[in-house]
Design an enzyme around this catalytic site. Sequence first.
Site, PDB file in Angstrom:
ATOM      1  N   HIS A 107      -3.264  -3.130  -0.680  1.00 38.24           N
ATOM      2  CA  HIS A 107      -2.468  -2.157   0.088  1.00 38.24           C
ATOM      3  C   HIS A 107      -2.009  -2.789   1.410  1.00 38.24           C
ATOM      4  O   HIS A 107      -1.981  -2.138   2.459  1.00 38.24           O
ATOM      5  CB  HIS A 107      -3.337  -0.913   0.355  1.00 38.24           C
ATOM      6  CG  HIS A 107      -2.560   0.383   0.307  1.00 38.24           C
ATOM      7  ND1 HIS A 107      -2.662   1.275  -0.737  1.00 38.24           N
ATOM      8  CD2 HIS A 107      -1.694   0.953   1.175  1.00 38.24           C
ATOM      9  CE1 HIS A 107      -1.895   2.342  -0.491  1.00 38.24           C
ATOM     10  NE2 HIS A 107      -1.287   2.161   0.651  1.00 38.24           N
ATOM     11  N   LYS A 110      -3.135   0.683  -9.363  1.00 39.79           N
ATOM     12  CA  LYS A 110      -2.815  -0.159  -8.201  1.00 39.79           C
ATOM     13  C   LYS A 110      -3.976  -0.165  -7.211  1.00 39.79           C
ATOM     14  O   LYS A 110      -4.552   0.879  -6.900  1.00 39.79           O
ATOM     15  CB  LYS A 110      -1.557   0.362  -7.509  1.00 39.79           C
ATOM     16  CG  LYS A 110      -1.168  -0.429  -6.265  1.00 39.79           C
ATOM     17  CD  LYS A 110       0.257  -0.143  -5.825  1.00 39.79           C
ATOM     18  CE  LYS A 110       0.584  -0.841  -4.519  1.00 39.79           C
ATOM     19  NZ  LYS A 110      -0.007  -0.172  -3.363  1.00 39.79           N
ATOM     20  N   TYR A 128       0.536   9.561  -5.565  1.00 43.10           N
ATOM     21  CA  TYR A 128      -0.672   9.915  -4.820  1.00 43.10           C
ATOM     22  C   TYR A 128      -1.063  11.260  -5.391  1.00 43.10           C
ATOM     23  O   TYR A 128      -0.319  12.235  -5.238  1.00 43.10           O
ATOM     24  CB  TYR A 128      -0.392  10.048  -3.325  1.00 43.10           C
ATOM     25  CG  TYR A 128      -0.363   8.744  -2.580  1.00 43.10           C
ATOM     26  CD1 TYR A 128      -1.497   8.263  -1.941  1.00 43.10           C
ATOM     27  CD2 TYR A 128       0.813   8.009  -2.496  1.00 43.10           C
ATOM     28  CE1 TYR A 128      -1.469   7.065  -1.235  1.00 43.10           C
ATOM     29  CE2 TYR A 128       0.847   6.807  -1.800  1.00 43.10           C
ATOM     30  CZ  TYR A 128      -0.297   6.340  -1.168  1.00 43.10           C
ATOM     31  OH  TYR A 128      -0.259   5.160  -0.474  1.00 43.10           O
ATOM     32  N   SER A 168       7.603   5.703  -3.877  1.00 36.27           N
ATOM     33  CA  SER A 168       6.315   6.250  -3.457  1.00 36.27           C
ATOM     34  C   SER A 168       6.367   7.771  -3.443  1.00 36.27           C
ATOM     35  O   SER A 168       7.373   8.368  -3.033  1.00 36.27           O
ATOM     36  CB  SER A 168       5.973   5.747  -2.053  1.00 36.27           C
ATOM     37  OG  SER A 168       4.870   6.449  -1.530  1.00 36.27           O
ATOM     38  N   THR A 182      -2.103   5.190  -7.491  1.00 35.88           N
ATOM     39  CA  THR A 182      -2.648   4.629  -6.258  1.00 35.88           C
ATOM     40  C   THR A 182      -4.145   4.880  -6.236  1.00 35.88           C
ATOM     41  O   THR A 182      -4.596   5.993  -5.966  1.00 35.88           O
ATOM     42  CB  THR A 182      -2.026   5.312  -5.027  1.00 35.88           C
ATOM     43  OG1 THR A 182      -0.627   5.395  -5.226  1.00 35.88           O
ATOM     44  CG2 THR A 182      -2.350   4.553  -3.773  1.00 35.88           C
TER      45      THR A 182
END
Lengths: 380, 380, 380, 380
Positions: free
Chosen positions: D276, D252, D157, D133, D183
Amino acid sequence: MTKKTVAEEIKEEVDAGYNAPSNVNEIEVINTYELEEKAREVVPKGGFDYMSGASGDEFTLKQNTKAWDKKGILPRVLADVEFPETSTSIFGQDLKVPFIMSPIAAHGLAHQSKEAGTAKGIAEFGGTIMSISAYSGASFSEIEEGLKDNNRWFQIYMSKDDEMNKNIIDEAKADGATAIILTADATLSGNRDKDDHNKFVYPFGMPIVSRYLKGGAKNMSLNNIYAQSKQKISVNDVHFLKEYSGLPVFVKGIQTPEDAMAAIGAGAAGIWVSNHGGRQLDGAPGSFEALEAISKAVQGRVPIVFDSGIRRGEHIFKAIASGADIVGVGRPVLYGLALGGWKGVQSVFEYFEEDLKRVMQLAGTQTIEDIKHARLFDIK
Amino acid sequence: MTKKTVAEEIKEEVDAGYNAPSNVNEIEVINTYELEEKAREVVPKGGFDYMSGASGDEFTLKQNTKAWDKKGILPRVLADVEFPETSTSIFGQDLKVPFIMSPIAAHGLAHQSKEAGTAKGIAEFGGTIMSISAYSGASFSEIEEGLKDNNRWFQIYMSKDDEMNKNIIDEAKADGATAIILTADATLSGNRDKDDHNKFVYPFGMPIVSRYLKGGAKNMSLNNIYAQSKQKISVNDVHFLKEYSGLPVFVKGIQTPEDAMAAIGAGAAGIWVSNHGGRQLDGAPGSFEALEAISKAVQGRVPIVFDSGIRRGEHIFKAIASGADIVGVGRPVLYGLALGGWKGVQSVFEYFEEDLKRVMQLAGTQTIEDIKHARLFDIK
Amino acid sequence: MTKKTVAEEIKEEVDAGYNAPSNVNEIEVINTYELEEKAREVVPKGGFDYMSGASGDEFTLKQNTKAWDKKGILPRVLADVEFPETSTSIFGQDLKVPFIMSPIAAHGLAHQSKEAGTAKGIAEFGGTIMSISAYSGASFSEIEEGLKDNNRWFQIYMSKDDEMNKNIIDEAKADGATAIILTADATLSGNRDKDDHNKFVYPFGMPIVSRYLKGGAKNMSLNNIYAQSKQKISVNDVHFLKEYSGLPVFVKGIQTPEDAMAAIGAGAAGIWVSNHGGRQLDGAPGSFEALEAISKAVQGRVPIVFDSGIRRGEHIFKAIASGADIVGVGRPVLYGLALGGWKGVQSVFEYFEEDLKRVMQLAGTQTIEDIKHARLFDIK
Amino acid sequence: MTKKTVAEEIKEEVDAGYNAPSNVNEIEVINTYELEEKAREVVPKGGFDYMSGASGDEFTLKQNTKAWDKKGILPRVLADVEFPETSTSIFGQDLKVPFIMSPIAAHGLAHQSKEAGTAKGIAEFGGTIMSISAYSGASFSEIEEGLKDNNRWFQIYMSKDDEMNKNIIDEAKADGATAIILTADATLSGNRDKDDHNKFVYPFGMPIVSRYLKGGAKNMSLNNIYAQSKQKISVNDVHFLKEYSGLPVFVKGIQTPEDAMAAIGAGAAGIWVSNHGGRQLDGAPGSFEALEAISKAVQGRVPIVFDSGIRRGEHIFKAIASGADIVGVGRPVLYGLALGGWKGVQSVFEYFEEDLKRVMQLAGTQTIEDIKHARLFDIK
């Protein structure tokens, strides 16, 4: 000192004469669920479990009330309604309200005044019908003390011996019954686990059927009583009752369109949709779940009485909107009897009348006929 | 002093010989759910969890009983029924009742009399069938002491070695088995979380399959036992069992129409719809949910035995009304064994017979054939 | 010393002037369910039960929130959304947010500042609408102290006497109301069991309707108040209100397409879908369950306001996606008032704004118009 | 002395350096629900609530696991299965198992070894993929210490500044990422009530995105972090990531067929169905509920990764049978990390492998391809 078992406690109750309540007073009815909880506190355990309990897992008992939540009443506004009218009639008898007393055995479990107390409460309320069970703990003459000249129907549990049945019908007619209710769903007792645990026996005799119950008080267990009654109920019995009594005959315990049509074919003057308050065949659907299909099959040929699960005015409304003409109330009345004798019975009837009127007003229905045309809403 | 873990406690039980109940007495069966609660008190924890538990979240176990509440029995009145008859037959064998003993491993967990106790209870009840599991803790001769000449079927867990399988079948035939049940749904153990917590091992050997279980008592864990059994079960095994034994072969663990048809195609003489009491593949539907589609596919070509979830006479009725010919009962019998030895087993069989008759009477069905034509009601 | 009954306690509260909270402070709103629990601690029981309670079994109350879980919002990603815009308009009035204050009686139960406190919180938030109930505990001039020149609509409970109705409408118009809301679903009180238990009476007068409420404070029970209001509400009243007021008229309490069409036919400028927070006809469906069919019937002819069950921004989104143009919030605002006076009210409005924007961002909707085109997902 | 609030306690944890577990040991995994309960005992409350909690009413979180019970796996017998094979591949990478590590922020909340611990557990298990991540608490080089040369994907992100995004992608590529995960469902934080109560802030920095997070540790609240990330995610970002990175790009957070098709149209190499873990839009359906329709729309054009709700091998099976190619596991791995560091992570992966194989055997599926052709059963 060892703790007594429940069965021992109940035996003592019986030996001591079974100590049912005896007070007479008006009761405040906010809702009938609370009456059940309050009755639990004053009625001896064996009697309370018998009255409130049902068969097997009590699935059908629970389904009887859960089924209401599957159909919503649609509030209709701008409906120009005021002072809703609850009057209706059946077989030419005018009724103040579309609900009557369902037949229940052994009111003496709830109150020392037995069926006479119930009858007096109904008489004071007026404009409805008392159903007298053949398994009444009071005699016709005792009941008459309370009922006066009010309407009554007689519910028969048939003997294996038709001469005895004739004898009983003669008495019921002499007593003024205007219809016969054939109990078709109780040819033996459901598997009532609570009663089995309690080793429940009726603590008093049943004067109307005592002629065919052998052995007296020692034989007052559920299984013995049912075993001495008739099991092989068929359309012939409908025919017999109709012919012999000359009265309109209801077949009570109908849960299928097929049986409704068979009963009508055999001469039934009315269909009584009921699952005996969930006390007989557990695993059956909630009684309200069965109503609509039966009503569609019957198509108004004969009136439909509905019972099993009525606890609020809302339920009376839903049953009528789904095809019932008249609704029977049972346990809530017994709880009223337990809590206040005949005045408690009257309070319960008044509660249902007031609650039904409130629902009618909010649903936008002026008359019972309007309810019959109301549309319910499927709730998922 | 540190508190023992459950696993340690169970190890001690095993080391001490595993202390199963040994009393023999009739038991009062009000319902079989209560038997489970009572058995919990008398059976050592490791054994009780093994018997009563299932795999994963126990979703399928719960679904096995919840599924009954999706279908209602319709009480049929005016049906002219009295003294319902429960007799039926399968493969030319007359049965007093349409239910039999399902195969279960290791009855010795419940009672010191092991499978011999169960067999004697069944023999005393009479007119039904004992299924003997290859994972029995008793030998054929020990079981015979209880079973006498009563009907028996043999459930095989196959070895990887067909010579051993032949050997076992020879013995089962010599013992009098009239059918072979192929366990097709248990090629390894479900993920039984309780057993994993308990580090459960069988506290005794399995004489029938000991020829292919290496390592003896030290190897009596579930995973080891299954690992030494045959995983690659296929239609060839159905064919093999049929040819070698000359007996009718059931395929047990069928949950789909596809598998039912494959089994029949391979020569199966009967389909056994079961999810192994929820003990194998968790996340599978309730066994009753799977029955109707299978019955429709089979169309009566071969008989259907149903198990997984039978706790009341109501359930036997619903299974037969949905296509089963015979119903297997399992855990309730073991609880009866735990609580009363062979007399407890007999009590449980008598309970089911009485309860089924009550349901038949109230549902208006005179015979097993009538049940097959009864209509169930979808409950939402 | 005997314990006081709840009714006695409430009588004391009333005699003592009813001790509502009076503090003014911002509140942290994490969710509005918690506000209810906190308000329970500070509002006298009689008032809290009245505000939070509903009729009968509170089935419809519960269904109002359960219904949200039958429809899922589908998160739409790659939607190119940033800083979602919540502005909209109704009848030419621009709104900052698509939610307004629903009419509620007797805010003084929650806070000593009564409706004036609510009004000030709304005015400070800005860009929305205050609905003033005819059953307000504050007068128009008291409310104006808080509301300043902000938008307001007036909800009428009609008198049986149209001259009085004209008189009230004159005042509401003089006060600046830009729409009239006809309360069509409350021609009498629902059966509010909690209020019956509490023997609830309003602890203060209702200045707007005092002209037709006879007997003053002694008569401030729910049943008396409703009995003195008009029951026979019909399309004529819609017509009368429209003609006399010259303002757009909402019919509030619509739960069926039929009533929506009747209201529009009678000149209603808007439909207000509501079940009065579950306080009237128990056994009705959840308000959200009724919305979609009404919206389909109305087809955009007039705007739809929706209330009953809004607790999160998610619910505002779902209502708009199902056909509502504007959403009314009720109880959560009263809880904010109870916990922080006007600042608490402002906090609740800010919470809904922020929470709605979050949902809009995550659902991929830039504008209120986008929400109207969002697809919901049936959850089984 | 006054009791500290939870927020005060958490502030102290942060000030004290946040006291995550540090032990390294194998763990016994009987099921992953129990891991959650055990992790609750060892992880500081603020961190545990952040990891385990979700948004709003946590309806979607609960729906993620409840949804599994709407579809049953049908055990297929006679399937000739032994030693099921779990190997598969994606984008030319061979995998030992069809499940991988889902991207999760801030593993350091669970264990002092942070993402490096997770990576080492995954490396030791082998044959799967670590998703890193952008909100990792460990740097790429720290993670590499655990991960060695094992497969990794990078979840971005995005910053509002594309130069920073390029910079981050450059680093991820240099680190060896073989795919980029965009994301798309977290352009701001869901309304996580528990975190709001706890006034949760990350107790450590995020080295990968620190270049665009202003204000350092004082700014480590969820709302601040999301506010500094990019909100306006669109198909352009898919295109940008694909073009700039030259790597396959997953989108995603897909929950609709429409978004799946838009993503593919924009050049996505894979669809990642996820909500999520219920942490974003509460009121959305369970992720598994959304899968089937997406799979039908995608029709195999690109691979589908599924996450949100995987707790057992059964769930992996159901997801693959409903159209997923690969399944992501998230929280259970973090719980393993909390309880045993990298060895705990390895234990969790081994558990899923073993449990999936058991399900495959019992369901009669030899390969992952067989699972794709398995039929599920609708459970009502």
